[in-house]
Design a protein around this motif. Structure first.
Motif, PDB file in Angstrom:
ATOM      1  N   GLY A 185       1.182   6.336  37.708  1.00 49.04           N
ATOM      2  CA  GLY A 185       1.332   5.684  39.013  1.00 49.04           C
ATOM      3  C   GLY A 185       2.752   5.749  39.532  1.00 49.04           C
ATOM      4  O   GLY A 185       2.981   5.987  40.721  1.00 49.04           O
ATOM      5  N   ALA A 186       3.718   5.535  38.634  1.00 50.42           N
ATOM      6  CA  ALA A 186       5.120   5.600  39.057  1.00 50.42           C
ATOM      7  C   ALA A 186       5.489   7.008  39.505  1.00 50.42           C
ATOM      8  O   ALA A 186       6.224   7.194  40.489  1.00 50.42           O
ATOM      9  CB  ALA A 186       6.029   5.150  37.912  1.00 50.42           C
ATOM     10  N   THR A 189      12.730  -6.933  34.777  1.00 48.78           N
ATOM     11  CA  THR A 189      13.012  -5.496  34.904  1.00 48.78           C
ATOM     12  C   THR A 189      14.481  -5.214  34.627  1.00 48.78           C
ATOM     13  O   THR A 189      14.825  -4.235  33.945  1.00 48.78           O
ATOM     14  CB  THR A 189      12.623  -4.983  36.300  1.00 48.78           C
ATOM     15  OG1 THR A 189      11.265  -5.327  36.555  1.00 48.78           O
ATOM     16  CG2 THR A 189      12.789  -3.486  36.403  1.00 48.78           C
ATOM     17  N   ARG A 194      13.657   2.166  42.056  1.00 44.13           N
ATOM     18  CA  ARG A 194      14.033   1.352  40.898  1.00 44.13           C
ATOM     19  C   ARG A 194      14.669   0.039  41.338  1.00 44.13           C
ATOM     20  O   ARG A 194      14.322  -1.043  40.832  1.00 44.13           O
ATOM     21  CB  ARG A 194      14.998   2.142  40.002  1.00 44.13           C
ATOM     22  CG  ARG A 194      15.639   1.308  38.912  1.00 44.13           C
ATOM     23  CD  ARG A 194      16.525   2.139  37.992  1.00 44.13           C
ATOM     24  NE  ARG A 194      17.490   2.965  38.693  1.00 44.13           N
ATOM     25  CZ  ARG A 194      18.634   2.511  39.219  1.00 44.13           C
ATOM     26  NH1 ARG A 194      18.947   1.221  39.145  1.00 44.13           N
ATOM     27  NH2 ARG A 194      19.473   3.333  39.827  1.00 44.13           N
ATOM     28  N   LEU A 250      -2.223   0.772  29.701  1.00 40.20           N
ATOM     29  CA  LEU A 250      -1.137   0.300  30.554  1.00 40.20           C
ATOM     30  C   LEU A 250      -0.026   1.342  30.668  1.00 40.20           C
ATOM     31  O   LEU A 250       0.505   1.589  31.758  1.00 40.20           O
ATOM     32  CB  LEU A 250      -0.568  -1.017  29.998  1.00 40.20           C
ATOM     33  CG  LEU A 250      -1.460  -2.247  30.104  1.00 40.20           C
ATOM     34  CD1 LEU A 250      -0.871  -3.405  29.294  1.00 40.20           C
ATOM     35  CD2 LEU A 250      -1.637  -2.671  31.567  1.00 40.20           C
ATOM     36  N   ALA A 251       0.339   1.957  29.546  1.00 38.42           N
ATOM     37  CA  ALA A 251       1.419   2.947  29.553  1.00 38.42           C
ATOM     38  C   ALA A 251       1.034   4.183  30.356  1.00 38.42           C
ATOM     39  O   ALA A 251       1.816   4.674  31.182  1.00 38.42           O
ATOM     40  CB  ALA A 251       1.779   3.339  28.113  1.00 38.42           C
ATOM     41  N   GLN A 252      -0.178   4.695  30.142  1.00 43.77           N
ATOM     42  CA  GLN A 252      -0.626   5.890  30.871  1.00 43.77           C
ATOM     43  C   GLN A 252      -0.666   5.638  32.376  1.00 43.77           C
ATOM     44  O   GLN A 252      -0.150   6.433  33.176  1.00 43.77           O
ATOM     45  CB  GLN A 252      -2.015   6.308  30.384  1.00 43.77           C
ATOM     46  CG  GLN A 252      -2.031   6.944  29.022  1.00 43.77           C
ATOM     47  CD  GLN A 252      -3.449   7.214  28.533  1.00 43.77           C
ATOM     48  OE1 GLN A 252      -4.373   6.460  28.824  1.00 43.77           O
ATOM     49  NE2 GLN A 252      -3.619   8.282  27.777  1.00 43.77           N
ATOM     50  N   ALA A 253      -1.278   4.531  32.773  1.00 49.88           N
ATOM     51  CA  ALA A 253      -1.422   4.242  34.199  1.00 49.88           C
ATOM     52  C   ALA A 253      -0.070   3.970  34.849  1.00 49.88           C
ATOM     53  O   ALA A 253       0.166   4.343  36.003  1.00 49.88           O
ATOM     54  CB  ALA A 253      -2.352   3.041  34.396  1.00 49.88           C
ATOM     55  N   THR A 254       0.834   3.340  34.113  1.00 51.39           N
ATOM     56  CA  THR A 254       2.150   3.022  34.668  1.00 51.39           C
ATOM     57  C   THR A 254       2.963   4.285  34.914  1.00 51.39           C
ATOM     58  O   THR A 254       3.568   4.452  35.984  1.00 51.39           O
ATOM     59  CB  THR A 254       2.910   2.079  33.722  1.00 51.39           C
ATOM     60  OG1 THR A 254       2.168   0.863  33.597  1.00 51.39           O
ATOM     61  CG2 THR A 254       4.299   1.768  34.244  1.00 51.39           C
ATOM     62  N   VAL A 255       2.969   5.194  33.945  1.00 52.45           N
ATOM     63  CA  VAL A 255       3.729   6.436  34.108  1.00 52.45           C
ATOM     64  C   VAL A 255       3.107   7.312  35.197  1.00 52.45           C
ATOM     65  O   VAL A 255       3.821   7.853  36.053  1.00 52.45           O
ATOM     66  CB  VAL A 255       3.822   7.194  32.768  1.00 52.45           C
ATOM     67  CG1 VAL A 255       4.410   8.585  32.975  1.00 52.45           C
ATOM     68  CG2 VAL A 255       4.676   6.408  31.782  1.00 52.45           C
TER      69      VAL A 255
END
Length: 271
Positions: free
Chosen positions: A210-211, A236, A226, A203-208
Motif C-alpha cells: 500500500g505504501a 511513527t 513520511r 499486516l507487513a505485506q499490505a503495508t509495504v
C-alpha cells in the motif's frame, strides 16, 4: 516502426520462462497476433502451448525484432540459432541479466541494432520497471518500439549509457528482494510484539504494498509523505528515530546494500 511492423515482419522470442511469458502475455493482450510470434523454448509450458504462437518452428529470415530472454548460462547454445539474422535490419533486444551489448555485437556483428534491457521481477504482475540502452546502430524508431514492447510489463526508462546498468542492477534489478526481506523483517518484529505469524505477515505485506502504491500515485515526494504521517513525539517518530539513524539505521545500510549489488554486477561483467 510500430507494432504493425512487428505483426507484419514477425517477432522471435528466444526463451519463454517467467519473464518471457509475462512479456508474451502482455503483447497478446495488446492484440499482437499469435501468428506473428515465434517462440524458441526447450521446455514450453502448457500455457505457452495454448497461445497459438509458432513454437520451436522454422524462424522467419528477417523478423522485425528478436527478444532474447534466456538465462545467461544458456546464452552460448541459444545465440547460434539466431546469429544469421544479424546485419539484416532485425532489432535485437536482450533482457538477459549481465550480458553486455558487446557480447551480442560479437555474435551478430557490430552493424546489428542491439538494445540491452534490465527488467525486474514485478514484471510478472505488470508492475515491473525496465531500463534500456542501445548501441549506435539503434534508431529512434527502434528505441520507441522496444519501449512499447517492454511497457507490456510495466514502466520503461532510458539510460544515458550502458555504464549505468550496474547501478540499475543494484537498485531496481535486485531491489525487489530487498523489499521482500523488509516484509519478512517487519512481520518478525510484529510477532515479537505479540502478533500471530499470519496476522503479522498480512499486516507487513499490505503495508509495504500500500505504501508503495501511494508513493507512486501521490503528487508529494516520499519524504513529504513520511512527514505527513509523523506526528511530533508520536509512535511513527519513535520508530523513525531508529530507522533513520545516520550511523546504525537504514541510510547507511541501504547505501551499502545497493553498492554491494552494483559492485558484484561489475565483477560479473569483467568475468
Amino acid at each position: 516502426m510500430d507494432m504493425q511492423h512487428v505483426a507484419d515482419k514477425g517477432l522471435v522470442l528466444l526463451g519463454c520462462g517467467k519473464m518471457g511469458s509475462a512479456m508474451l502475455a502482455g503483447w497478446l493482450e495488446r492484440d499482437l497476433p499469435p501468428a506473428s510470434v515465434w517462440v524458441i523454448d526447450p521446455k514450453p509450458s502448457d500455457w505457452l502451448k495454448g497461445t497459438g504462437v509458432h513454437l520451436n518452428a522454422d524462424l522467419p529470415e528477417r523478423p522485425a525484432i528478436v527478444l532474447i530472454a534466456v538465462k545467461p548460462q544458456m546464452m552460448g547454445e541459444a545465440l547460434p540459432t539466431i546469429a544469421a539474422m544479424g546485419g539484416g535490419g532485425t532489432l535485437f533486444v536482450s533482457v538477459a541479466a549481465g550480458t553486455p551489448i558487446e557480447a551480442f555485437e560479437a555474435a551478430f556483428g557490430s552493424d546489428s541494432p542491439i538494445i540491452r534491457a534490465m527488467p525486474n521481477t514485478p514484471a510478472a504482475v505488470g508492475r515491473g520497471i525496465t531500463a534500456i540502452v542501445g548501441n549506435d546502430e539503434v534508431s529512434g524508431d527502434q528505441m520507441d518500439l522496444a519501449e512499447a514492447l517492454l511497457k507490456a510489463v510495466g514502466q520503461v526508462v532510458r539510460l544515458e549509457g550502458e555504464h549505468q546498468m550496474d547501478a540499475v542492477t543494484g537498485v531496481s534489478g535486485s531491489g525487489p528482494a530487498y523489499v521482500f526481506h523488509m516484509i519478512e523483517c517487519m512481520a518478525q518484529a510484529g510477532e515479537a510484539e505479540g502478533l500471530s505469524p499470519e496476522l503479522a505477515m498480512q499486516l507487513a505485506q499490505a503495508t509495504v504494498a500500500g505504501a508503495g502504491a501511494l508513493a507512486e500515485a501521490a503528487d508529494e515526494t516520499p519524504a513529504q509523505l513520511r512527514e505527513n504521517v509523523t506526528s511530533p513525539n508520536g509512535t511513527t517518530q519513535a520508530g523513525l528515530e531508529v530507522l533513520m539513524d545516520e550511523d546504525t539505521g537504514l541510510p547507511p545500510l541501504m547505501k551499502a546494500t545497493v553498492k554491494a549489488a552494483a559492485d558484484r554486477s561489475k565483477e560479473l561483467r569483467r568475468g
